[in-house]
Every structure is written in C-alpha cells, then in structure tokens.
Design a protein around this motif. Structure first.
Motif, PDB file in Angstrom:
ATOM      1  N   UNK A  55       0.960  -1.221  -0.018  1.00 40.45           N
ATOM      2  CA  UNK A  55      -0.126   0.058   0.058  1.00 40.45           C
ATOM      3  C   UNK A  55       0.937   1.262  -0.016  1.00 40.45           C
ATOM      4  N   UNK A  56       2.132   1.039   0.588  1.00 38.08           N
ATOM      5  CA  UNK A  56       2.889   2.250   0.742  1.00 38.08           C
ATOM      6  C   UNK A  56       3.349   2.694  -0.731  1.00 38.08           C
ATOM      7  N   UNK A  57       3.729   1.451  -1.596  1.00 34.52           N
ATOM      8  CA  UNK A  57       4.347   1.978  -2.798  1.00 34.52           C
ATOM      9  C   UNK A  57       3.001   2.545  -3.586  1.00 34.52           C
ATOM     10  N   UNK A  58       1.802   1.879  -3.316  1.00 34.34           N
ATOM     11  CA  UNK A  58       0.762   2.461  -4.221  1.00 34.34           C
ATOM     12  C   UNK A  58       0.544   3.841  -4.055  1.00 34.34           C
ATOM     13  N   UNK A  59       0.770   4.479  -2.527  1.00 28.93           N
ATOM     14  CA  UNK A  59       0.565   5.727  -2.036  1.00 28.93           C
ATOM     15  C   UNK A  59       1.708   6.485  -2.993  1.00 28.93           C
ATOM     16  N   UNK A  60       2.548   5.843  -3.057  1.00 26.98           N
ATOM     17  CA  UNK A  60       3.674   6.809  -3.813  1.00 26.98           C
ATOM     18  C   UNK A  60       3.458   7.049  -5.084  1.00 26.98           C
ATOM     19  N   UNK A  61       2.820   5.978  -5.905  1.00 29.58           N
ATOM     20  CA  UNK A  61       2.307   6.122  -7.269  1.00 29.58           C
ATOM     21  C   UNK A  61       1.432   7.446  -7.420  1.00 29.58           C
TER      22      UNK A  61
ATOM     23  N   UNK B 178       7.892   7.103  -8.865  1.00 28.19           N
ATOM     24  CA  UNK B 178       7.218   6.464  -7.525  1.00 28.19           C
ATOM     25  C   UNK B 178       8.394   5.544  -6.953  1.00 28.19           C
ATOM     26  N   UNK B 179       9.242   4.768  -7.455  1.00 29.58           N
ATOM     27  CA  UNK B 179      10.363   4.427  -6.706  1.00 29.58           C
ATOM     28  C   UNK B 179      11.277   5.390  -5.844  1.00 29.58           C
ATOM     29  N   UNK B 180      11.440   6.583  -6.488  1.00 30.21           N
ATOM     30  CA  UNK B 180      12.358   7.310  -5.945  1.00 30.21           C
ATOM     31  C   UNK B 180      11.557   8.068  -4.784  1.00 30.21           C
ATOM     32  N   UNK B 181      10.147   8.197  -4.986  1.00 30.16           N
ATOM     33  CA  UNK B 181       9.355   8.874  -4.060  1.00 30.16           C
ATOM     34  C   UNK B 181       9.210   7.953  -2.687  1.00 30.16           C
ATOM     35  N   UNK B 182       9.137   6.494  -2.861  1.00 29.15           N
ATOM     36  CA  UNK B 182       8.949   5.524  -2.065  1.00 29.15           C
ATOM     37  C   UNK B 182      10.448   5.370  -1.072  1.00 29.15           C
ATOM     38  N   UNK B 183      11.538   5.500  -1.846  1.00 32.14           N
ATOM     39  CA  UNK B 183      12.709   5.155  -1.270  1.00 32.14           C
ATOM     40  C   UNK B 183      13.199   6.663  -0.640  1.00 32.14           C
ATOM     41  N   UNK B 184      13.049   7.604  -1.114  1.00 26.08           N
ATOM     42  CA  UNK B 184      13.445   8.951  -0.387  1.00 26.08           C
ATOM     43  C   UNK B 184      12.521   9.087   0.870  1.00 26.08           C
ATOM     44  N   UNK B 185      11.123   8.710   0.727  1.00 27.91           N
ATOM     45  CA  UNK B 185      10.188   8.752   1.997  1.00 27.91           C
ATOM     46  C   UNK B 185      10.761   7.953   2.850  1.00 27.91           C
ATOM     47  N   UNK B 186      11.185   6.826   2.646  1.00 31.77           N
ATOM     48  CA  UNK B 186      11.996   5.521   3.556  1.00 31.77           C
ATOM     49  C   UNK B 186      13.286   6.395   4.116  1.00 31.77           C
ATOM     50  N   UNK B 187      13.927   7.235   3.298  1.00 37.17           N
ATOM     51  CA  UNK B 187      15.216   7.517   3.779  1.00 37.17           C
ATOM     52  C   UNK B 187      14.883   8.881   4.904  1.00 37.17           C
TER      53      UNK B 187
END
Length: 635
Positions: free
Chosen positions: A257-263, A624-633
């Motif tokens: 769901x977190x990755x779907x949110x990033x998309x 989307x991958x960058x959004x997901x990973x940078x949010x984790x960062x």
C-alpha cells in the motif's frame, strides 16, 4: 584539413551524394567537412576507431576496388555501386559486414540531421518538415558552486534525482543537486531537432550499445529524461510490481500500500491525465488499423497542463510552452523552495569510500577535479551512469552494471494517399497493451511514433526499393509506430579509461516478441490501405501494394528476421536495472530502502534499481520508486 578527412573526403562525398541527392555540391562539401566532428563526439571510442579504419580502407584504391567491385583504380565510385555495396553487405551472413554497413548508413543519417545548418534546412525543405514552431535560443544559468561541505548530495536531476531532492528537502536535511549538464532558463525552452540532441541528450544523442548498435537516447540536462520525455505516463502494472518483489526476493515492497501511495502522489504532482491527448492525425490510421484486426487501443495518459498536443509535437526537444510537468517544473521547484542548492555543469566521477562509508565526492568542474565532503549521497545518474560511478569508486558487486534492460524498440512506417504530417500532434497518441504479458509475463506494447527526421532517416536509410528523392519528397504522407518490448534478456554497463561502454544484444525470446509486434503493425497498416510499408530492419524490408511481392511473403520475411546483431535496427529510450534492488548482495546491489549493500550512506534512487524491466514507459515507475525510497530515507 586533417589527413583522415583529406583521405576519406572523396568517398564521403559520393556516399552523401547518393544518400541526399537534393543537396548542392557546396552543401555536400560542407557536410563532409563536419562529419569528423560528429565522430569525435561518439562516446565509445573503440567503435569509432573501427569505423574510421573501414572508411580509410574504402578510400584506398585497393579497398575501393575490393568493396565496390568492378572498379578499376582510375574509376570513380558511382551511386549505383554505392547502393549495390550496401545491399550486398547488409544482407551478408557475416556480422562484421552488416555492422560496418549499418554504422556507415547511421553516420550519414546522423550527420545531416544533427548538422543544424543550411544543409539540414535544405533536407527539411525537401521533406516538407516544419521545424520553425520550436525555434528558440538557449540560455543557461551560471554555475555558483562553492565547494562547501554537503549534507545530502543528490547526483542527477531526472525522474529519480528530481523526486528525491523534492522529498528529502521537506525534512531538516540540507540537499544539493549535482547535474553534469546545464540548466536551461529560457522561458521558451525548446529548440530545433539538430540542436536538441547536442544540448539535451546523453553523449549528444550518439550513445550506442556494443553488440547491437542500439541507439541509446537518455536525457542530459536539468530534469534529465523528464525534460525530453514524450509525456507518455503509465503507472507500473500490478503484475510487474508483483514480479519486482519476486525477483528482489523481498515480500510486499512494490506490491505494498505504501508503494501504491507513492504512485498516487507522483501522478498527482506531475498531473498525469487522459484528457490532454487528442489522437493526432499521424496515428488515426494506426488506431483504425489495429482495431480492424481486433487489437484494442487506448489513449495515452500525459503529464501536461493546458496542452492537448495538437499544436506541437516537439516534446522530445524540450517544451516550448512549459506545459510539460517535468521534474524541473515540479519536484525541483519544490526542492528549491525548501532551500536546495542546484549545481550544474559538474560531473561526479566517483566516491571516496573509507571503512564502508562515502566521505566525499570526486567532482569535475571546468575539466578540473575537486573533492567535496558529504554526509549522505543519493545516486540518481540513471541506469547508464550510476553503476560506473560506483565501479570507479572501488565498489564491487556481481550485479553491478549487469541486468541492463533497454525496452528494445523497432518500428514500422507506412505511406498513405492522405497527408499524415508525422511530426505533428502529441508525440504519442494511442497505444495497445493487449500483448504486454504475451509469454511468461513478457511481451510488448504498440505505440504511435513521432517521425522527426532524426528518428526517420537513420532507422530507414536502407529503403533500396524507393528512389531517394522520391522517398524524402513523400515524407508528409508517412506515418509510424513502434513495438516497445519487455526484455527478459539484458546487457551490461562498463567503463574504461576512455569512457563509458554499454553492451546489449537481443536474445531469441525477445526478438520473437518484437517481430510479433512488427507483424501486427504491418497488418494494421495494410488493412487501412497503406501504399507502402517498411520495417526498420537492416536492410529495411519494403512492401508496395502495387508490386508483385505479396503481403503474405512480406510477413514471412519479417518473421524470418534473426535475433543476430544488425538484422534489426533497434533503439532505446528506457534504460533500467543495472543496479537492481535485492534482498542481499547475492540478489541485488541495493536493499529495500535503496541503500547500497555494504555501504553505510550511499543510496540509489533511479531506474537502475528496477529488478526487471517496467514493461511500459518507465517515467512514472522511476518517480514512484524514488518517492517511496526517499520517503523511507527521511522517516
């Protein structure tokens, strides 16, 4: 005049006379004088050495007599002998002969479409190509780099780096973007095709993959690929996301769901929508043809505001009206408001690593190397460059630089009785994903194609069944489409002391999917009355409705095209997977947070993280991958 130019001058002149008969003698001479400069810009110097040696040999009396046949030492090479040479060698079973002929023809096409002088305009006039709509001068923002210590260094500003800078800058971290190219600040930020490759593309648009000759188009300007992206914006398909998890051997990352949110957040920020695309004239025949053979079509979603694409068609050279929602106009604007520094015209060569931690960057500014201290680094230099920065830093991982995916593309063009104006309208209006998961979750997408001369000529330079002037004069009546292939195979990213090297070959599985798509496009065009249909094979396969060569035989010829190098002219605007995410160092280069295995403070956030190809145009997937990973960062 250099010795090489002086020696090859007569040969190049007759080759250009044959290729572009509309040019005056003075214009041909001007083009001959400029081609060595183009050769010097090609990044793979070994390939250029080979090509120069061949041109030099063909320019000798012995070489001319051997290669052009029936040529006495005192005779001049004729246009008929030139065509016979290319026909013979492009059909050869010997890869080296096919490669040599393919590269010479590519050089001829690139020379005239990249010259951007009166010579190029003579060609455009012959073709009826209207490029004046996007003529605009370039101005660049001056560099203000002061070599201070950096908190978070983001290397690259495209779909990966731009998003990372925008998200990370929302925290209490100080962010600095390092972009090896320049920042265009002219409000009218689009120019003619000839200038755009030099100003906006990796290696001036001259990058090729060894082993196939695949032309690699990647952005190199502030905003990276999103600045020259064709505005095609697809969400990563659910099946692909599930397979990413499987290949990475990490459960519920891309399917979460977190990755779907990033998309969702990416789509909102860059304004992806279906309302901004009216099917352009150049793709109406394609749409009707596909649907007539029971292949469904859909309108392509685009990341624009206030634009339906009808009045332009030059998105690949910037956006003259600033409608495109690139990272430069969205995430980087967010980052700037949050205090992010942007350093352009500075190339990051490598990292200095001490005890598993990157302590500084080796940057090149004005051809001089400087060292910049850093706390954390985000590598977003793209799948063609990120692995080499790590490799030159001394980092080792068996996956680093491997698994390079290209979404190999080949195309079909068709001539009609009605004007098509194939350069006008949205870059891509319609698509079909009916065969996206054709075999084992791999297949292809059919998409419309903008036929600007720089794409039209190099890929269709061996149409031997049409007189050259007739071909160029008929340009407004042609339309085109491409097959975007989900590649199961892969290539490599490497470097040597002379620069980057990229390797790629089609395997049999991917080639079969590609041919299946080409055949479907040909059938679609035939069903709606195409006069002529040509495939970007090498040499180009051509069918004419009025000829005795049946359409069924034409389809047979397409299906017989081997996956061996230089049987198909292929290109790639989507490079992925060369530093993929994996559970540990045995499955990938970086972990589920984007952190490089074995390094404390180095992260990757770009298309090189893809565990497999995205299947569809990857811009939204990268963001989307960058959004997901940078949010984790920052969490």
């Amino acid at each position: 005049m250099t010795y090489f130019l002086k020696k090859t001058y007569p040969l190049m002149k007759v080759l250009l006379d044959w290729s572009f008969p509309m040019l005056t003698e003075e214009e041909t001479e001007q083009l001959v004088n400029s081609y060595p400069k183009i050769l010097s810009s090609v990044p793979d110097k070994n390939e250029i050495i080979q090509l120069k040696m061949l041109l030099f040999f063909l320019s000798t009396r012995t070489g001319g007599a051997l290669m052009f046949r029936s040529l006495n030492k005192s005779e001049q090479i004729t246009k008929k002998q030139v065509q016979s040479f290319f026909e013979r060698n492009l059909n050869s079973k010997i890869t080296l002969k096919r490669k040599a002929s393919f590269n010479i023809l590519s050089l001829l096409g690139i020379s005239i479409t990249r010259d951007n002088s009166a010579v190029t305009k003579t060609l455009w006039k012959t073709m009826g190509y209207n490029s004046e709509i996007n003529q605009s001068p370039y101005r660049y923002k001056p560099n203000k780099f002061n070599n201070k210590k950096i908190d978070v260094a983001v290397i690259g500003s495209g779909a990966g780096g731009g998003v990372a800078a925008g998200i990370i800058s929302e925290s209490n971290r100080g962010v600095s973007i390092f972009e090896k190219s320049q920042e265009l600040i002219e409000s009218k930020s689009s120019v003619s095709e000839g200038n755009a490759y030099k100003e906006l593309y990796e290696s001036s648009g001259l990058a090729q993959a060894r082993g196939s000759g695949a032309l690699l188009l990647a952005g190199s300007t502030l905003g990276g690929g999103t600045t020259i992206n064709w505005t095609t914006s697809f969400e990563p398909p659910k099946k692909i996301r599930e397979q990413w998890d499987k290949v990475a051997k990490i459960e519920n990352i891309f399917s979460s769901d977190e990755f779907s949110y990033s998309i969702k957040k990416v789509i909102e920020r860059i304004n992806v929508n279906n309302e901004s695309n009216i099917t352009p004239l150049k793709e109406r025949k394609l749409k009707d043809g596909l649907e007539s053979i029971n292949i469904s079509t859909k309108s392509i979603p685009r990341n624009v505001k206030g634009c339906n694409g009808n009045d332009c068609g030059f998105c690949g050279f910037g956006c003259i009206n600033q409608y495109k929602q690139s990272t430069k106009n969205t995430w980087i604007e967010d980052a700037k408001r949050n205090g992010t520094e942007i350093y352009t015209n500075i190339s990051v060569d490598s990292l200095n690593i001490h005890k598993g931690k990157a302590v500084s960057l080796n940057v090149i500014k004005n051809n001089k190397k400087e060292i910049v201290e850093i706390e954390d680094v985000i590598l977003s230099a793209g799948a063609l460059n990120t692995p080499n920065i790590l490799r030159k830093s001394g980092y080792k991982n068996k996956h680093l630089g491997n698994n390079l995916k290209l979404h190999p593309v080949s195309g079909v063009i068709a001539e009609f009785n009605e004007i098509q104006n194939p350069w006008m309208g949205s870059m891509q209006g319609i698509y079909s994903d009916q065969f996206l998961f054709r075999k084992n979750n791999y297949g292809y997408v059919i998409e419309g194609l903008p036929l600007h001369p720089g794409l039209f000529i190099p890929f269709f330079s061996s149409l031997f069944g049409i007189e050259r002037n007739e071909f160029f004069n008929s340009y407004p009546y042609w339309s085109g489409a491409i097959v975007l292939t989900s590649d199961a195979g892969g290539g490599k990213v490497r470097h040597n002391r002379k620069g980057p090297i990229w390797h790629y070959r089609l395997n049999e599985f991917d080639n079969e999917n590609l041919l299946h798509g080409l055949v479907n496009i040909c059938k679609a065009y035939e069903s709606v009355g195409a006069k002529r249909i040509a495939v970007s094979s090498s040499p180009n396969l051509l069918w004419e409705r009025k000829s005795t060569f049946s359409f069924d035989k034409f389809i047979e010829k397409i299906n017989e095209l081997s996956h061996k190098p230089y049987n198909l002219a292929i290109g790639s605007a989507h490079q992925m997977g060369s530093a993929r995410i994996g559970a540990d160092k045995n499955t990938g280069v970086c972990d589920e947070n984007g952190k490089v295995h074995g390094l404390e403070n180095v992260y990757i956030m770009d298309s090189s993280t893809f565990p497999r190809c995205s299947g569809v145009n990857p811009m939204v997937s990268i963001e989307s991958i960058s959004h997901y990973l940078s949010t984790k960062f920052i969490s």
